[in-house]
Design an enzyme around this catalytic site. Structure first.
Site, short mmCIF file in Angstrom:
data_model
loop_
_atom_site.label_atom_id
_atom_site.label_comp_id
_atom_site.label_asym_id
_atom_site.label_seq_id
_atom_site.Cartn_x
_atom_site.Cartn_y
_atom_site.Cartn_z
N GLU A 1 26.16 51.51 -47.66
CA GLU A 1 26.93 51.77 -46.44
C GLU A 1 28.06 50.76 -46.29
O GLU A 1 27.88 49.58 -46.57
CB GLU A 1 26.04 51.64 -45.20
CG GLU A 1 24.72 52.40 -45.24
CD GLU A 1 23.84 51.99 -44.09
OE1 GLU A 1 24.35 51.61 -43.02
OE2 GLU A 1 22.61 52.01 -44.24
N SER A 2 29.20 51.22 -45.82
CA SER A 2 30.36 50.40 -45.46
C SER A 2 31.16 49.95 -46.69
O SER A 2 30.59 49.56 -47.71
CB SER A 2 29.96 49.15 -44.65
OG SER A 2 29.34 49.49 -43.45
N GLU B 1 30.85 60.42 -42.43
CA GLU B 1 30.61 59.92 -41.07
C GLU B 1 31.69 60.34 -40.08
O GLU B 1 32.88 60.35 -40.39
CB GLU B 1 30.52 58.40 -41.10
CG GLU B 1 30.11 57.79 -39.77
CD GLU B 1 29.52 56.42 -39.95
OE1 GLU B 1 28.28 56.34 -40.11
OE2 GLU B 1 30.30 55.45 -39.97
N LYS C 1 33.27 59.01 -36.84
CA LYS C 1 33.37 57.67 -36.23
C LYS C 1 34.73 57.52 -35.58
O LYS C 1 35.76 57.44 -36.25
CB LYS C 1 33.18 56.63 -37.34
CG LYS C 1 33.32 55.18 -36.93
CD LYS C 1 33.10 54.31 -38.16
CE LYS C 1 33.20 52.84 -37.86
NZ LYS C 1 32.97 52.01 -39.07
N ASN D 1 23.77 47.70 -45.93
CA ASN D 1 25.05 47.58 -45.24
C ASN D 1 25.87 46.48 -45.90
O ASN D 1 25.46 45.32 -45.91
CB ASN D 1 24.82 47.26 -43.75
CG ASN D 1 26.08 47.41 -42.93
OD1 ASN D 1 27.19 47.47 -43.47
ND2 ASN D 1 25.92 47.47 -41.62
N GLU E 1 18.10 50.03 -42.32
CA GLU E 1 19.29 49.30 -42.77
C GLU E 1 19.02 47.80 -42.94
O GLU E 1 18.47 47.15 -42.05
CB GLU E 1 20.43 49.51 -41.78
CG GLU E 1 21.72 48.80 -42.18
CD GLU E 1 22.82 49.03 -41.19
OE1 GLU E 1 23.39 50.16 -41.20
OE2 GLU E 1 23.14 48.12 -40.40
N LYS F 1 23.47 57.70 -36.06
CA LYS F 1 23.75 56.29 -36.35
C LYS F 1 24.00 55.58 -35.02
O LYS F 1 24.98 55.86 -34.33
CB LYS F 1 24.95 56.15 -37.28
CG LYS F 1 25.10 54.76 -37.87
CD LYS F 1 26.22 54.73 -38.88
CE LYS F 1 26.38 53.33 -39.46
NZ LYS F 1 27.59 53.24 -40.30
#
Length: 270
Positions: free
Chosen positions: A224-225, A61, A63, A194, A173, A123
């Site tokens: 994710e995350s 990603e 970001k 997530n 998501e 995203k």
């Protein structure tokens, strides 16, 4: 529909930006641009990139910042970072395009599209068909749809527009069982879990581990995350995850390509 104050604030800002964008370019013109871009792009490229069993599929990603962590990386040149991710073995690249809270933009996505052939994920906080066409016109192969931010009708309509009309992928998501059921009801088969609670910002991989067993057979799962180590990825792979979205760990690294390559190599053994 229950939403968090965090989501409410961001979507309110996105609505204001969307109104300005509509004033600058009509939906009809944008739709034409999107369809031209998609006519030259492979169909369902993100799904194809994540389906193979022979490699660890990391979605790396780009970001710049986040509401919970502030600035993640002070200086970001999206094209250079994308090239580093490609060299490091990324299966795909995620680009944060939200302007006010994550300091991203669609220009970042367009810049990356000119540099790499990897599948690109927009995203963002998407709730309107205009944004889906924006993503396609800018060169995205996929986009994020957040169940917590959409009612059932909008989720179904936007997923169909992306996947059936434009031949993109919608990464839908979720972070609760109820949201997973809503995603499945909307026809989602590419589901991102997530691990960040959008109310408390707490992060736990247990969210992914708990929801994995509830996903229908054939669902392609992306975690994710909060993924920072090879041990995290090996654990998630053992529960059926095929994709791993990694952002801050790579963005904070002095050498993102080297960090990504090492993470992939160390994650291979189950």
């Amino acid at each position: 529909m229950q939403t968090t104050n965090f989501l409410d604030r961001i979507i309110a800002d996105k609505r204001r930006r969307l109104a300005r964008a509509r004033g600058e370019k009509s939906l009809e013109l944008l739709r034409d641009e999107a369809r031209r871009a998609r006519s030259l792009a492979p169909a369902h490229a993100l799904r194809a990139a994540l389906e193979g069993k022979e490699r660890v599929h990391i979605i790396a990603e780009i970001k710049r910042a986040s509401p919970s962590k502030g600035t993640v990386r002070e200086t970001v040149v999206p094209s250079e970072l994308a090239r580093a991710y490609a060299g490091g073995g990324a299966a795909a690249i995620s680009i944060l395009t939200e302007e006010d809270h994550f300091r991203g933009s669609l220009a970042d996505l367009s810049e990356v599209r000119q540099m790499v052939a990897l599948p690109l994920l927009r995203k963002d906080f998407i709730f309107d068909e205009y944004q889906v066409h924006e993503a396609a016109a800018a060169g995205a192969d996929a986009l994020l749809l957040i169940v917590a931010a959409l009612d059932a009708d909008a989720l179904l309509r936007l997923r169909r527009l992306a996947e059936e009309d434009l031949r993109m992928d919608a990464l839908v998501e979720v972070h609760t069982s109820e949201e997973l059921h809503r995603a499945v009801d909307a026809g989602a088969t590419l589901v991102g879990v997530n691990n960040r609670n959008l109310q408390t910002f707490d992060v736990s991989l247990e969210t992914s581990l708990q929801l994995a067993s509830q996903a229908p057979t054939g669902t392609l799962l992306v975690s994710e995350s909060g993924i920072s180590t090879a041990a995290d990825i090996r654990r998630l792979r053992s529960h059926g995850y095929k994709g791993f979205l990694v952002g801050e760990t790579l963005m904070r690294s002095e050498d993102p390509a080297e960090a990504l390559s090492a993470l992939i190599q160390e994650s291979k053994a189950l």
